[in-house]
Write a protein that holds these residues in place. Structure first.
Motif, short mmCIF file in Angstrom:
data_model
loop_
_atom_site.label_atom_id
_atom_site.label_comp_id
_atom_site.label_asym_id
_atom_site.label_seq_id
_atom_site.Cartn_x
_atom_site.Cartn_y
_atom_site.Cartn_z
N PHE A 32 0.82 -1.22 0.00
CA PHE A 32 0.00 0.00 0.00
C PHE A 32 0.85 1.27 0.00
CE2 PHE A 32 -2.28 -3.53 1.86
CZ PHE A 32 -3.27 -3.66 0.89
N SER A 33 1.84 1.31 0.85
CA SER A 33 2.65 2.54 0.93
C SER A 33 3.90 2.46 0.06
CB SER A 33 3.08 2.80 2.37
OG SER A 33 4.07 1.86 2.77
N GLY A 34 4.40 1.27 -0.18
CA GLY A 34 5.68 1.14 -0.88
C GLY A 34 6.84 1.73 -0.07
N HIS A 35 6.64 1.81 1.26
CA HIS A 35 7.62 2.45 2.16
C HIS A 35 8.17 1.39 3.13
CE1 HIS A 35 8.58 4.88 5.83
NE2 HIS A 35 8.95 5.79 4.95
N PRO A 36 9.21 0.66 2.72
CA PRO A 36 9.73 -0.40 3.59
C PRO A 36 10.55 0.14 4.76
CG PRO A 36 11.00 -0.30 1.57
CD PRO A 36 9.94 0.75 1.44
N VAL A 37 10.29 -0.44 5.93
CA VAL A 37 11.02 -0.05 7.13
C VAL A 37 11.56 -1.32 7.78
CG1 VAL A 37 10.90 1.20 9.34
CG2 VAL A 37 9.40 1.89 7.46
N GLY A 38 12.79 -1.24 8.28
CA GLY A 38 13.39 -2.34 9.02
C GLY A 38 13.83 -1.85 10.38
N VAL A 76 4.49 -4.58 8.34
CA VAL A 76 3.60 -5.54 7.68
C VAL A 76 2.25 -4.84 7.53
CG1 VAL A 76 2.55 -7.83 7.81
CG2 VAL A 76 4.83 -7.47 8.76
N GLU A 77 1.90 -4.50 6.29
CA GLU A 77 0.68 -3.74 6.03
C GLU A 77 -0.51 -4.66 5.81
OE1 GLU A 77 1.80 -0.95 2.92
OE2 GLU A 77 2.87 0.26 4.40
N ASN A 78 -1.69 -4.05 5.71
CA ASN A 78 -2.93 -4.84 5.60
C ASN A 78 -3.96 -4.09 4.76
OD1 ASN A 78 -5.75 -5.72 6.76
ND2 ASN A 78 -4.30 -7.33 7.29
N PRO A 87 -4.82 -2.63 10.70
CA PRO A 87 -4.01 -3.71 11.31
C PRO A 87 -2.51 -3.61 10.98
CG PRO A 87 -5.95 -4.61 10.22
CD PRO A 87 -5.82 -3.17 9.78
N THR A 88 -2.13 -2.68 10.14
CA THR A 88 -0.71 -2.51 9.81
C THR A 88 0.14 -2.36 11.07
OG1 THR A 88 -1.16 -1.49 7.67
CG2 THR A 88 0.95 -0.91 8.71
N ILE A 89 1.27 -3.07 11.08
CA ILE A 89 2.19 -2.93 12.22
C ILE A 89 3.53 -2.40 11.71
CG2 ILE A 89 2.89 -5.38 12.16
CD1 ILE A 89 3.12 -5.15 15.31
N CYS A 90 4.10 -1.50 12.48
CA CYS A 90 5.38 -0.90 12.10
C CYS A 90 6.53 -1.87 12.41
CB CYS A 90 5.62 0.38 12.89
SG CYS A 90 4.50 1.72 12.51
N ALA A 91 7.66 -1.60 11.78
CA ALA A 91 8.86 -2.42 11.97
C ALA A 91 9.29 -2.47 13.44
CB ALA A 91 9.99 -1.85 11.12
N GLU A 92 9.23 -1.33 14.09
CA GLU A 92 9.70 -1.24 15.49
C GLU A 92 8.86 -2.14 16.39
OE1 GLU A 92 8.99 1.10 13.34
OE2 GLU A 92 9.94 3.00 13.80
N ARG A 93 7.52 -2.05 16.23
CA ARG A 93 6.66 -2.86 17.09
C ARG A 93 6.77 -4.34 16.76
NH1 ARG A 93 1.32 -0.78 16.31
NH2 ARG A 93 2.25 0.64 14.80
N TYR A 143 16.08 10.00 7.24
CA TYR A 143 16.14 9.30 8.52
C TYR A 143 14.69 9.07 8.92
CZ TYR A 143 20.91 11.15 8.66
OH TYR A 143 22.21 11.48 8.36
N CYS A 144 14.30 7.83 9.10
CA CYS A 144 12.90 7.51 9.40
C CYS A 144 12.68 7.52 10.91
CB CYS A 144 12.55 6.14 8.80
SG CYS A 144 10.86 5.63 9.13
N ALA A 145 11.90 8.49 11.37
CA ALA A 145 11.64 8.60 12.81
C ALA A 145 10.45 7.73 13.19
CB ALA A 145 11.36 10.05 13.17
N PRO A 146 10.49 7.11 14.38
CA PRO A 146 9.38 6.23 14.78
C PRO A 146 8.08 6.99 15.02
CG PRO A 146 10.95 6.50 16.59
CD PRO A 146 11.56 7.16 15.39
N CYS A 147 6.97 6.36 14.70
CA CYS A 147 5.66 6.98 14.91
C CYS A 147 5.36 7.06 16.41
CB CYS A 147 4.57 6.21 14.16
SG CYS A 147 4.02 4.71 15.01
N GLY A 148 4.32 7.79 16.75
CA GLY A 148 3.96 7.98 18.16
C GLY A 148 3.59 6.69 18.86
N1 THU Z 1 6.31 2.76 9.44
C1 THU Z 1 7.14 1.98 10.19
O1 THU Z 1 7.18 0.75 10.04
N2 THU Z 1 7.92 2.59 11.10
C2 THU Z 1 8.04 3.92 11.25
O2 THU Z 1 8.85 4.38 12.04
C3 THU Z 1 7.20 4.83 10.45
C4 THU Z 1 6.19 4.19 9.61
C5 THU Z 1 5.52 2.12 8.37
C6 THU Z 1 4.05 2.05 8.57
C7 THU Z 1 3.57 1.91 7.15
O3 THU Z 1 3.63 0.55 6.76
C8 THU Z 1 4.58 2.67 6.32
O4 THU Z 1 5.72 2.82 7.15
C9 THU Z 1 4.10 4.03 5.86
O5 THU Z 1 3.61 4.77 6.92
#
Ligand code: THU
Length: 148
Positions: free
Chosen positions: A27-33, A49-51, A56-62, A92-97
């Motif tokens: 969906f976003s094409g925005h890979p995070v590790g 892992v998007e949905n 239900p999408t979960i971020c890389a950090e979580r 630099y990708c900052a973590p979400c809230g």
């Molecule tokens: N995302 C992360 O995995 N970590 C972040 O720190 C920021 C955002 C993901 C969520 C979603 O799959 C995509 O990046 C775009 O927001």
């Protein structure tokens, strides 16, 4: 106790970058590790892992935290995060809230958050800097209200 040396920072950054390959991001094409260093020395990795239903999408950090806690790790030293569009992240990708709140649950004020573009190009922050006044476990236990 895993001490955060410069070598370890670079190693975590490299692992986070590598984990972008595993991201499921139709969906976003925005890979995070992410690569999370536990105090016992173990490293837990994660990707986003998007949905189709979006929320239900979960971020890389979580993903990394959930893997770690489910394997018995509860104390952490540092996390490296690498995210962005393109082969090499241009930002630099900052973590979400939400991820910052999860960090506050398990980590101290001096937990290190490493934002990586490459294994040699990264910035390091203390959790306290990026999540001041975090709501902590003490805040929901009567009589132990956290001092600010
Ligand atoms: N995302 C992360 O995995 N970590 C972040 O720190 C920021 C955002 C993901 C969520 C979603 O799959 C995509 O990046 C775009 O927001």
């Amino acid at each position: 106790m895993a001490k955060l040396t410069e070598k370890k920072e670079k190693e975590l950054a490299a692992k986070a970058l590598d984990m972008r390959k595993m991201a499921y991001v139709p969906f976003s094409g925005h890979p995070v590790g992410a690569a999370l260093l536990a105090k016992d020395g173990r490293v837990f990795t994660g990707c986003n892992v998007e949905n189709s239903s979006y929320s239900p999408t979960i971020c890389a950090e979580r993903t990394a935290f959930v893997k770690a806690v489910s394997e018995g790790a509860r104390e952490f030293e540092a996390i490296a995060i690498a995210g962005g569009f393109g082969e090499v992240p241009e930002t630099y990708c900052a973590p979400c809230g939400v991820c910052r709140q999860v960090m506050v649950e398990f980590c101290g004020r001096d937990f290190k958050v490493i934002l990586a573009k490459t294994p040699d190009d990264y910035k390091v922050y203390d959790l306290e800097e990026i999540m001041p006044l975090g709501f902590k476990i003490e805040d929901v236990k009567s009589g132990t209200y956290a001092e600010r």
